[in-house]
Design a protein around this motif. Structure first.
Motif, PDB file in Angstrom:
ATOM      1  N   ALA A 199      -3.288  39.450  13.941  1.00 44.56           N
ATOM      2  CA  ALA A 199      -4.277  40.691  13.503  1.00 44.56           C
ATOM      3  C   ALA A 199      -2.768  41.279  12.991  1.00 44.56           C
ATOM      4  O   ALA A 199      -3.497  41.935  12.021  1.00 44.56           O
ATOM      5  CB  ALA A 199      -4.975  40.965  14.766  1.00 44.56           C
ATOM      6  N   SER A 247      -4.780  44.029  10.347  1.00 45.17           N
ATOM      7  CA  SER A 247      -5.323  45.203  11.433  1.00 45.17           C
ATOM      8  C   SER A 247      -5.115  46.171  11.978  1.00 45.17           C
ATOM      9  O   SER A 247      -3.930  46.002  11.891  1.00 45.17           O
ATOM     10  CB  SER A 247      -6.184  44.365  12.330  1.00 45.17           C
ATOM     11  OG  SER A 247      -6.570  43.244  11.532  1.00 45.17           O
ATOM     12  N   SER A 278      -8.023  46.219  16.754  1.00 43.48           N
ATOM     13  CA  SER A 278      -9.092  44.547  16.803  1.00 43.48           C
ATOM     14  C   SER A 278      -9.432  44.453  18.497  1.00 43.48           C
ATOM     15  O   SER A 278      -8.779  44.865  19.597  1.00 43.48           O
ATOM     16  CB  SER A 278      -7.132  43.643  17.011  1.00 43.48           C
ATOM     17  OG  SER A 278      -8.158  42.135  16.515  1.00 43.48           O
ATOM     18  N   SER A 307     -11.400  43.725  13.403  1.00 40.86           N
ATOM     19  CA  SER A 307     -10.870  42.309  13.323  1.00 40.86           C
ATOM     20  C   SER A 307     -10.751  42.540  14.935  1.00 40.86           C
ATOM     21  O   SER A 307     -11.461  42.898  16.391  1.00 40.86           O
ATOM     22  CB  SER A 307      -9.630  42.418  12.791  1.00 40.86           C
ATOM     23  OG  SER A 307      -8.868  42.911  13.521  1.00 40.86           O
TER      24      SER A 307
END
Length: 144
Positions: free
Chosen positions: A95, A100, A103, A140
């Motif tokens: 991620a 990100s 997440s 995400s």
């Protein structure tokens, strides 16, 4: 005016052994190993290999769990194996590689909200808490 007779010297201020102050007995109490065993992150024998909520504040691999996440795990009976923690670490790294910040990680019938930049699990939900939930402020999702 200062009364010089009432001024104490340093020696008078420092407690002296045998004058009403009990000195600690350094030969008694738990050993260092016993203390560490009492603080460890493993549940009793029937759950060998499972990481308990108490052991997750500073979990292996650098992943941290917030106090809120630890409390949610405790109340919902959620625990993760060391392999799960490794997978979670990998998911957070993936991620992060995609840029990100926050997440949603779906793993083992549970959902974890992770602050990627802080490498910290913010909260944890089990399968029952997932139903009809709306996840906000995430950018995400990682499915493991």
């Amino acid at each position: 005016m200062v009364d010089l007779k009432k001024i104490q010297t340093f020696d008078q201020l420092v407690p002296q052994p045998g004058k009403g102050i009990k000195q600690p007995d350094l030969g008694k109490g738990p050993s260092f190993k016993e203390t560490l065993d009492g603080v460890g992150g493993l549940k009793p024998q029937n759950n060998i290999g499972q990481v308990s909520p108490q052991g997750l504040a500073k979990a292996a691999e650098g992943v941290k769990f917030s106090n809120h996440a630890i409390e949610r795990m405790r109340t919902r009976g959620i625990s993760y194996s060391p392999e799960d923690i490794t997978k979670l670490t990998d998911a957070i790294s993936r991620a992060d590689a995609k840029g990100s910040k926050n997440s949603l990680v779906l793993m083992n019938d549970s959902a974890l909200i992770v602050s990627v930049k802080n490498n910290t699990v913010v909260t944890v939900m089990d399968k029952n808490a997932l139903k009809e939930n709306v996840f906000t402020n995430i950018d995400s999702t990682v499915v493991i």
